[in-house]
Design an enzyme around this catalytic site. Structure first.
Site, PDB file in Angstrom:
ATOM      1  N   THR A   1      -2.734   4.327   1.511  1.00  0.00           N
ATOM      2  CA  THR A   1      -2.793   3.345   2.595  1.00  0.00           C
ATOM      3  C   THR A   1      -3.811   2.294   2.184  1.00  0.00           C
ATOM      4  O   THR A   1      -4.996   2.608   2.032  1.00  0.00           O
ATOM      5  CB  THR A   1      -3.244   4.003   3.913  1.00  0.00           C
ATOM      6  OG1 THR A   1      -2.359   5.078   4.214  1.00  0.00           O
ATOM      7  CG2 THR A   1      -3.224   2.996   5.052  1.00  0.00           C
TER       8      THR A   1
ATOM      9  N   LYS B   1     -10.417   3.651   9.329  1.00  0.00           N
ATOM     10  CA  LYS B   1      -9.966   2.933   8.125  1.00  0.00           C
ATOM     11  C   LYS B   1      -8.688   2.138   8.431  1.00  0.00           C
ATOM     12  O   LYS B   1      -8.596   0.954   8.126  1.00  0.00           O
ATOM     13  CB  LYS B   1      -9.700   3.941   6.993  1.00  0.00           C
ATOM     14  CG  LYS B   1      -9.056   3.299   5.774  1.00  0.00           C
ATOM     15  CD  LYS B   1      -8.502   4.306   4.775  1.00  0.00           C
ATOM     16  CE  LYS B   1      -7.664   3.578   3.725  1.00  0.00           C
ATOM     17  NZ  LYS B   1      -7.022   4.437   2.754  1.00  0.00           N
TER      18      LYS B   1
ATOM     19  N   LYS C   1       2.920   0.644   8.361  1.00  0.00           N
ATOM     20  CA  LYS C   1       1.945   1.724   8.523  1.00  0.00           C
ATOM     21  C   LYS C   1       0.789   1.290   9.436  1.00  0.00           C
ATOM     22  O   LYS C   1       0.414   2.003  10.362  1.00  0.00           O
ATOM     23  CB  LYS C   1       1.421   2.110   7.136  1.00  0.00           C
ATOM     24  CG  LYS C   1       0.191   2.982   7.110  1.00  0.00           C
ATOM     25  CD  LYS C   1       0.518   4.435   7.247  1.00  0.00           C
ATOM     26  CE  LYS C   1      -0.756   5.259   7.360  1.00  0.00           C
ATOM     27  NZ  LYS C   1      -0.490   6.643   7.648  1.00  0.00           N
TER      28      LYS C   1
HETATM   29  P1  NAD Z   1      -8.645  12.029  -1.030  1.00  0.00           P
HETATM   30  O1  NAD Z   1      -9.977  11.344  -1.047  1.00  0.00           O
HETATM   31  O2  NAD Z   1      -8.570  13.481  -0.756  1.00  0.00           O
HETATM   32  O3  NAD Z   1      -7.894  11.766  -2.442  1.00  0.00           O
HETATM   33  C1  NAD Z   1      -8.020  10.629  -3.225  1.00  0.00           C
HETATM   34  C2  NAD Z   1      -8.142  11.084  -4.675  1.00  0.00           C
HETATM   35  O4  NAD Z   1      -8.184   9.946  -5.535  1.00  0.00           O
HETATM   36  C3  NAD Z   1      -9.424  11.881  -4.945  1.00  0.00           C
HETATM   37  O5  NAD Z   1      -9.099  13.135  -5.502  1.00  0.00           O
HETATM   38  C4  NAD Z   1     -10.201  11.004  -5.918  1.00  0.00           C
HETATM   39  O6  NAD Z   1     -10.978  11.744  -6.865  1.00  0.00           O
HETATM   40  C5  NAD Z   1      -9.080  10.248  -6.594  1.00  0.00           C
HETATM   41  N1  NAD Z   1      -9.505   9.026  -7.250  1.00  0.00           N
HETATM   42  C6  NAD Z   1     -10.406   8.094  -6.814  1.00  0.00           C
HETATM   43  N2  NAD Z   1     -10.515   7.100  -7.710  1.00  0.00           N
HETATM   44  C7  NAD Z   1      -9.671   7.404  -8.735  1.00  0.00           C
HETATM   45  C8  NAD Z   1      -9.342   6.756  -9.956  1.00  0.00           C
HETATM   46  N3  NAD Z   1      -9.899   5.595 -10.299  1.00  0.00           N
HETATM   47  N4  NAD Z   1      -8.440   7.355 -10.775  1.00  0.00           N
HETATM   48  C9  NAD Z   1      -7.866   8.535 -10.430  1.00  0.00           C
HETATM   49  N5  NAD Z   1      -8.142   9.197  -9.278  1.00  0.00           N
HETATM   50  C10 NAD Z   1      -9.045   8.631  -8.458  1.00  0.00           C
HETATM   51  O7  NAD Z   1      -7.760  11.207   0.009  1.00  0.00           O
HETATM   52  P2  NAD Z   1      -6.361  11.676   0.684  1.00  0.00           P
HETATM   53  O8  NAD Z   1      -6.650  12.295   1.991  1.00  0.00           O
HETATM   54  O9  NAD Z   1      -5.559  12.377  -0.353  1.00  0.00           O
HETATM   55  O10 NAD Z   1      -5.713  10.245   0.995  1.00  0.00           O
HETATM   56  C11 NAD Z   1      -5.118   9.440  -0.018  1.00  0.00           C
HETATM   57  C12 NAD Z   1      -4.503   8.212   0.627  1.00  0.00           C
HETATM   58  O11 NAD Z   1      -3.533   8.619   1.595  1.00  0.00           O
HETATM   59  C13 NAD Z   1      -5.511   7.334   1.375  1.00  0.00           C
HETATM   60  O12 NAD Z   1      -5.175   5.989   1.137  1.00  0.00           O
HETATM   61  C14 NAD Z   1      -5.320   7.729   2.831  1.00  0.00           C
HETATM   62  O13 NAD Z   1      -5.646   6.689   3.722  1.00  0.00           O
HETATM   63  C15 NAD Z   1      -3.835   8.032   2.863  1.00  0.00           C
HETATM   64  N6  NAD Z   1      -3.416   8.973   3.917  1.00  0.00           N
HETATM   65  C16 NAD Z   1      -4.130  10.111   4.157  1.00  0.00           C
HETATM   66  C17 NAD Z   1      -3.694  10.977   5.160  1.00  0.00           C
HETATM   67  C18 NAD Z   1      -4.466  12.249   5.442  1.00  0.00           C
HETATM   68  O14 NAD Z   1      -4.182  12.885   6.470  1.00  0.00           O
HETATM   69  N7  NAD Z   1      -5.394  12.674   4.587  1.00  0.00           N
HETATM   70  C19 NAD Z   1      -2.550  10.689   5.902  1.00  0.00           C
HETATM   71  C20 NAD Z   1      -1.814   9.536   5.608  1.00  0.00           C
HETATM   72  C21 NAD Z   1      -2.269   8.687   4.605  1.00  0.00           C
END
Ligand code: NAD
Length: 291
Positions: free
Chosen positions: A87, A237, A162
């Site tokens: 997102t 966010k 979204k």
């Molecule tokens: P998260 O923080 O658990 O995962 C993100 C991952 O990206 C981490 O493991 C981090 O180490 C990795 N990362 C960061 N920089 C990086 C790079 N340069 N190269 C490679 N990896 C890198 O977050 P999440 O909960 O998995 O959410 C991911 C996305 O999905 C976000 O944009 C969030 O807004 C969206 N989202 C989350 C949810 C939820 O319920 N968690 C629901 C819908 C959407």
């Protein structure tokens, strides 16, 4: 298919595992040392995307997406699909898509709804922006990771859908919580309040499917001490992204603006961080009109 997957966090890890479980060859990279079942762990983003038919990113925000895109676009095969499921702000989505197209790739912005539970169960909803051709390349993978994919329009349309959806969600949750707090002060029983509203014109997903009052309605984070679920800081966010987009497009969104301020206060100055976004109800409960 050969798939490169970058960002194996709470959402990315189970999504990548589902793709690998369906028989695809998945190479995964995360800056943290993460191992995911059946996913081949590689040591750089460039290594994850080399030779891939499709690359999927699931990253925290637009700045990180831009940085990762700058690294992987030159390393990808001409004609490959580039599906960003993070997102992010609409502008980052459009800029990254333009760079990808310029390099002969097929970009899709495809943020998801459904949370960690949906990611594990393979029941996410994808809202996608990009060309017909790019969408049809990605669609078989959406079918594995999700239950529904809506092609919303050109690049950026997925992110637009979204943030509009989540702006409604944030506003509606606040409305539902403040109505419960008012009902309490009026001496109205919460179960009666639910019975009426859930079958009257005030009904909503937040009331009917995710009731913020413990012990009322279906099981929800309120019944689990407001453990997320969907964390208040993630709602903040998304609300901030909605206001960034509203500013950029000169849209008047007064309630979206106010909801953003309320969640910012709740998360950054009160005790909202780490709680479900429905914990707005105990917040209102404790307050009086002037405090
Ligand atoms: P998260 O923080 O658990 O995962 C993100 C991952 O990206 C981490 O493991 C981090 O180490 C990795 N990362 C960061 N920089 C990086 C790079 N340069 N190269 C490679 N990896 C890198 O977050 P999440 O909960 O998995 O959410 C991911 C996305 O999905 C976000 O944009 C969030 O807004 C969206 N989202 C989350 C949810 C939820 O319920 N968690 C629901 C819908 C959407």
């Amino acid at each position: 298919m050969k798939i490169g997957f970058i960002g194996l966090g709470n959402m990315g890890a189970p999504m990548a595992a589902n793709l690998a479980g369906a028989g695809h060859e998945v190479r995964g990279f995360d800056t943290l040392d993460v191992s995911v079942q059946d996913v081949i762990k590689v040591s750089s983003a460039a290594e994850a995307v080399a030779g891939a038919d499709i690359v999927i990113t699931m990253l925290p925000n637009g700045d990180i997406l831009r940085a990762v895109a700058a690294e992987i676009i030159p390393a990808m095969e001409y004609g490959a699909g580039f599906v960003d499921c993070s997102t992010v702000d609409v502008e980052s989505a459009r800029d990254v898509a333009a760079d990808a197209k310029h390099a002969g790739l097929h970009p899709v912005d495809a943020p998801v709804s459904g949370g960690i539970g949906g990611a594990s169960a393979g029941t996410l909803t994808f809202m996608a922006g990009g060309s017909e051709e790019a969408f049809s390349k990605a669609d078989p993978l959406f079918e594995i990771m999700g239950q529904k994919a809506v092609h919303c329009g050109e690049s950026g349309a997925g992110q637009a859908a979204k943030i509009c959806n989540n702006m409604i969600l944030g506003i509606t949750m606040i409305g539902t919580c403040e109505a419960f707090a008012l009902a309490d002060k009026l001496g109205l029983d919460r179960q009666k309040m639910f019975d009426v509203v859930s079958t009257s014109s005030g009904y909503s997903w937040t009331m009917n499917a995710y009731c913020p009052a413990p012990g009322i309605g279906p099981q929800s984070p309120a019944d689990n001490d407001y453990k997320p679920g969907f964390a208040a800081e993630l709602m903040l966010k998304d609300l901030r992204l909605s206001q960034q987009a509203a500013e950029a497009s000169d849209a008047d969104t007064p309630l979206g603006h106010h909801a953003t301020d309320l969640y910012a206060t709740f998360v950054e100055q009160e005790d909202g961080l780490g709680q479900d976004f429905s914990a707005m109800l105990p917040r209102f409960e404790k307050r009086s009109r002037d405090a």
